[in-house]
Design a protein around this motif. Structure first.
Motif, PDB file in Angstrom:
ATOM      1  N   ALA A  19      23.694 -43.919 -20.057  1.00  0.00           N
ATOM      2  CA  ALA A  19      22.935 -45.001 -19.424  1.00  0.00           C
ATOM      3  C   ALA A  19      22.375 -44.497 -18.104  1.00  0.00           C
ATOM      4  CB  ALA A  19      23.843 -46.213 -19.211  1.00  0.00           C
ATOM      5  N   VAL A  20      21.091 -44.188 -18.092  1.00  0.00           N
ATOM      6  CA  VAL A  20      20.411 -43.749 -16.874  1.00  0.00           C
ATOM      7  C   VAL A  20      19.711 -44.965 -16.290  1.00  0.00           C
ATOM      8  CG1 VAL A  20      18.743 -42.149 -15.880  1.00  0.00           C
ATOM      9  CG2 VAL A  20      20.096 -41.467 -17.882  1.00  0.00           C
ATOM     10  N   VAL A  21      20.032 -45.277 -15.048  1.00  0.00           N
ATOM     11  CA  VAL A  21      19.533 -46.510 -14.432  1.00  0.00           C
ATOM     12  C   VAL A  21      18.847 -46.178 -13.108  1.00  0.00           C
ATOM     13  CG1 VAL A  21      21.310 -47.926 -15.511  1.00  0.00           C
ATOM     14  CG2 VAL A  21      21.725 -46.912 -13.267  1.00  0.00           C
ATOM     15  N   PRO A  22      17.949 -47.059 -12.638  1.00  0.00           N
ATOM     16  CA  PRO A  22      17.323 -46.838 -11.331  1.00  0.00           C
ATOM     17  C   PRO A  22      18.367 -46.799 -10.219  1.00  0.00           C
ATOM     18  CG  PRO A  22      16.140 -48.510 -12.575  1.00  0.00           C
ATOM     19  CD  PRO A  22      17.402 -48.233 -13.333  1.00  0.00           C
ATOM     20  N   ILE A  23      18.166 -45.918  -9.270  1.00  0.00           N
ATOM     21  CA  ILE A  23      19.037 -45.835  -8.108  1.00  0.00           C
ATOM     22  C   ILE A  23      18.579 -46.865  -7.085  1.00  0.00           C
ATOM     23  CG2 ILE A  23      19.617 -44.376  -6.114  1.00  0.00           C
ATOM     24  CD1 ILE A  23      19.823 -42.044  -8.051  1.00  0.00           C
ATOM     25  N   THR A  24      19.501 -47.664  -6.616  1.00  0.00           N
ATOM     26  CA  THR A  24      19.184 -48.745  -5.691  1.00  0.00           C
ATOM     27  C   THR A  24      19.335 -48.291  -4.242  1.00  0.00           C
ATOM     28  OG1 THR A  24      21.445 -49.564  -5.602  1.00  0.00           O
ATOM     29  CG2 THR A  24      20.058 -50.362  -7.413  1.00  0.00           C
ATOM     30  N   ALA A  25      18.907 -49.152  -3.334  1.00  0.00           N
ATOM     31  CA  ALA A  25      19.013 -48.834  -1.911  1.00  0.00           C
ATOM     32  C   ALA A  25      20.453 -48.590  -1.498  1.00  0.00           C
ATOM     33  CB  ALA A  25      18.399 -49.964  -1.081  1.00  0.00           C
ATOM     34  N   GLU A  26      21.397 -49.306  -2.136  1.00  0.00           N
ATOM     35  CA  GLU A  26      22.805 -49.126  -1.804  1.00  0.00           C
ATOM     36  C   GLU A  26      23.309 -47.736  -2.189  1.00  0.00           C
ATOM     37  OE1 GLU A  26      21.550 -51.737  -3.355  1.00  0.00           O
ATOM     38  OE2 GLU A  26      21.764 -53.222  -1.736  1.00  0.00           O
ATOM     39  N   ASP A  27      22.628 -47.101  -3.151  1.00  0.00           N
ATOM     40  CA  ASP A  27      23.030 -45.769  -3.599  1.00  0.00           C
ATOM     41  C   ASP A  27      22.464 -44.654  -2.725  1.00  0.00           C
ATOM     42  OD1 ASP A  27      24.336 -46.813  -5.888  1.00  0.00           O
ATOM     43  OD2 ASP A  27      22.414 -46.941  -6.938  1.00  0.00           O
ATOM     44  N   HIS A  28      21.529 -44.963  -1.837  1.00  0.00           N
ATOM     45  CA  HIS A  28      20.799 -43.924  -1.118  1.00  0.00           C
ATOM     46  C   HIS A  28      21.691 -42.987  -0.320  1.00  0.00           C
ATOM     47  CE1 HIS A  28      16.740 -46.258  -1.351  1.00  0.00           C
ATOM     48  NE2 HIS A  28      17.190 -45.870  -2.521  1.00  0.00           N
ATOM     49  N   PRO A  29      22.677 -43.474   0.446  1.00  0.00           N
ATOM     50  CA  PRO A  29      23.524 -42.524   1.181  1.00  0.00           C
ATOM     51  C   PRO A  29      24.273 -41.564   0.255  1.00  0.00           C
ATOM     52  CG  PRO A  29      23.741 -44.737   2.087  1.00  0.00           C
ATOM     53  CD  PRO A  29      22.973 -44.879   0.808  1.00  0.00           C
ATOM     54  N   GLU A  30      24.782 -42.078  -0.862  1.00  0.00           N
ATOM     55  CA  GLU A  30      25.492 -41.222  -1.807  1.00  0.00           C
ATOM     56  C   GLU A  30      24.546 -40.217  -2.448  1.00  0.00           C
ATOM     57  OE1 GLU A  30      28.559 -41.605  -5.627  1.00  0.00           O
ATOM     58  OE2 GLU A  30      27.459 -43.370  -4.914  1.00  0.00           O
ATOM     59  N   LEU A  31      23.334 -40.666  -2.782  1.00  0.00           N
ATOM     60  CA  LEU A  31      22.341 -39.767  -3.350  1.00  0.00           C
ATOM     61  C   LEU A  31      21.987 -38.659  -2.364  1.00  0.00           C
ATOM     62  CD1 LEU A  31      20.198 -38.844  -5.370  1.00  0.00           C
ATOM     63  CD2 LEU A  31      18.677 -40.618  -4.458  1.00  0.00           C
ATOM     64  N   ALA A  32      21.794 -39.017  -1.103  1.00  0.00           N
ATOM     65  CA  ALA A  32      21.443 -38.018  -0.098  1.00  0.00           C
ATOM     66  C   ALA A  32      22.550 -36.982   0.042  1.00  0.00           C
ATOM     67  CB  ALA A  32      21.168 -38.698   1.241  1.00  0.00           C
ATOM     68  N   ALA A  55      13.759 -42.583  -8.472  1.00  0.00           N
ATOM     69  CA  ALA A  55      15.057 -41.927  -8.523  1.00  0.00           C
ATOM     70  C   ALA A  55      15.900 -42.656  -9.560  1.00  0.00           C
ATOM     71  CB  ALA A  55      15.747 -41.968  -7.159  1.00  0.00           C
ATOM     72  N   LEU A  56      16.374 -41.927 -10.556  1.00  0.00           N
ATOM     73  CA  LEU A  56      17.210 -42.478 -11.616  1.00  0.00           C
ATOM     74  C   LEU A  56      18.536 -41.745 -11.610  1.00  0.00           C
ATOM     75  CD1 LEU A  56      14.499 -42.429 -14.432  1.00  0.00           C
ATOM     76  CD2 LEU A  56      15.116 -44.388 -13.003  1.00  0.00           C
ATOM     77  N   GLY A  57      19.616 -42.445 -11.979  1.00  0.00           N
ATOM     78  CA  GLY A  57      20.919 -41.801 -11.923  1.00  0.00           C
ATOM     79  C   GLY A  57      21.864 -42.258 -13.006  1.00  0.00           C
ATOM     80  N   ILE A  58      22.951 -41.535 -13.125  1.00  0.00           N
ATOM     81  CA  ILE A  58      24.054 -41.884 -14.023  1.00  0.00           C
ATOM     82  C   ILE A  58      25.265 -42.158 -13.152  1.00  0.00           C
ATOM     83  CG2 ILE A  58      25.611 -41.072 -15.834  1.00  0.00           C
ATOM     84  CD1 ILE A  58      23.363 -39.284 -16.844  1.00  0.00           C
ATOM     85  N   ARG A  59      25.879 -43.310 -13.393  1.00  0.00           N
ATOM     86  CA  ARG A  59      27.063 -43.692 -12.624  1.00  0.00           C
ATOM     87  C   ARG A  59      28.281 -43.752 -13.539  1.00  0.00           C
ATOM     88  NH1 ARG A  59      28.141 -45.006  -7.990  1.00  0.00           N
ATOM     89  NH2 ARG A  59      26.628 -45.204  -6.312  1.00  0.00           N
TER      90      ARG A  59
END
Length: 291
Positions: A155-168, A195-199
Motif C-alpha cells: 500500500a503506497v500512499v501519499p505522504i502527508t505534512a505530518e510525515d515531512h520531518p520523518e521523510l526529511a 511524495a509517496l510512501g510505505i508505512r
C-alpha cells in the motif's frame, strides 16, 4: 569578433532552438536542460538570476554560444548548463571565454562546480579536464519503455505534512550527498511533484518522489527504502506507484538517473521496464561525491 554578454530576453527562443539541436546529439549533450526548445526557453529564465545571469557569446549581432549557471548556497555549488557553442571563432575559444565570464558572476561562496556531459561528449570532457575538473562515477539516464507491470501489493500512499520531518530524516540518511537537501522532497505547494510512501508499524519504510517537468516528461527523482527493510519488494512498489502517478497526469516519457555502478537498483529498474538512454559522466571541481 565574438563578445560575451548577458542573454537578452529577446534572444531566448533563438538560443533555445540551437541548444535543442545540440542536446539531441550525444556527442554534444551536456547539463540537464530539457531537450525540447520550448521547454528550454522556459527553463533558462528560471535559472538563478534569470537571463541577466546567463552569459552568451555574440558574433555579428547573433548569439553563437551560451553557458548557464544553476547555483545554490547549500551546498555552495554550481551545476553548469553548457557550454553550448554553435558558431564564433572556434568551439574551445568561445567556451573558454564563456566560462571565464560566467565564473566571475557567481556568488563568492560558490566554490563547488560540476559539468555533466554525455559520456560521448569528448569535447566538454576535454574542456573540463583542462580547467582542473576531475571525472567521477557516471550515472545512467533511464527511460521507461511502453510496457508497465501492474503495481505491487504494498500500500503506497501519499505522504502527508505530518510525515515531512520523518521523510526529511530518512532522505538525509539515504542521500547524504544531496548536501542537506532533506526539505526539498517535502514541498507541499508544488502540484507537479508528489511524495509517496510505505508505512509500517515502525514508521516510514520508504518513499518515492516523482515530478512532472516543463517539457511534459516525468521524472522519478528519488527512491529510498530503509536499509534494514530492503529486498522485500518495497522499492519496486514505490517505483511503480511513482510511474503510475506520472502517467495519470500524462507526463511522458518517464525517466530517472542512477549511478552506473548501483547494480541492484539498475536491475530493479530494468525489471520494471526502464532502458538506458544515455550515460552521463560528471566532472567536478572543489568537491567529490565518489566514496
Amino acid at each position: 569578433m565574438t563578445v560575451i554578454q548577458s542573454l537578452r530576453a529577446g534572444d531566448v527562443d533563438d538560443v533555445a532552438h540551437h541548444i535543442e539541436r545540440l542536446q539531441r546529439d550525444p556527442e554534444q549533450f551536456t547539463g540537464d536542460l530539457p531537450i525540447d526548445a520550448a521547454a528550454i526557453a522556459e527553463a533558462l529564465p528560471a535559472l538563478p538570476g534569470g537571463v541577466a545571469c546567463i552569459v552568451v557569446a555574440v558574433s555579428d549581432g547573433r548569439p553563437v554560444g551560451l553557458l548557464g549557471a544553476d547555483h545554490a548556497t547549500d551546498p555552495p555549488r554550481v551545476w553548469w548548463q553548457g557550454p553550448f557553442v554553435w558558431g564564433g571563432e572556434g568551439w574551445r575559444a568561445v567556451a573558454d571565454r564563456l566560462y571565464t565570464s560566467a565564473r566571475r558572476r557567481l556568488p563568492p561562496q560558490v566554490t563547488q562546480e560540476e559539468f555533466a556531459p554525455d559520456e560521448c561528449n569528448a569535447r566538454v570532457q576535454g574542456f573540463a579536464r583542462a580547467h582542473g575538473f576531475h571525472a567521477e562515477a557516471a550515472s545512467a539516464v533511464l527511460v521507461l519503455g511502453e510496457r508497465l507491470p501492474d503495481p505491487g501489493d504494498d500500500a503506497v500512499v501519499p505522504i502527508t505534512a505530518e510525515d515531512h520531518p520523518e521523510l526529511a530524516r530518512l532522505h538525509d540518511l539515504l542521500f547524504p550527498e544531496a548536501g542537506g537537501a532533506g526539505d526539498a522532497p517535502v514541498e507541499v505547494d508544488d502540484p507537479d511533484r508528489v511524495a509517496l510512501g510505505i508505512r509500517r508499524a515502525g514508521g516510514l519504510v520508504g518513499y518515492v518522489i516523482a515530478r512532472c517537468l516543463l517539457d511534459g516528461s516525468g521524472s522519478i527523482e528519488f527512491v529510498g527504502v530503509r536499509p534494514d527493510l530492503r529486498g522485500r519488494g518495497h522499492g519496486r512498489a514505490l517505483v511503480l506507484a511513482g510511474v503510475h502517478w506520472l502517467q495519470r497526469r500524462q507526463c511522458a516519457p518517464v525517466h530517472l538517473t542512477i549511478r552506473e555502478d548501483l547494480r541492484a537498483g539498475r536491475a530493479l529498474y530494468a525489471a520494471v521496464g526502464f532502458v538506458e538512454e544515455r550515460l552521463v559522466r560528471p566532472w567536478r571541481k572543489g568537491f567529490t561525491l565518489d566514496p
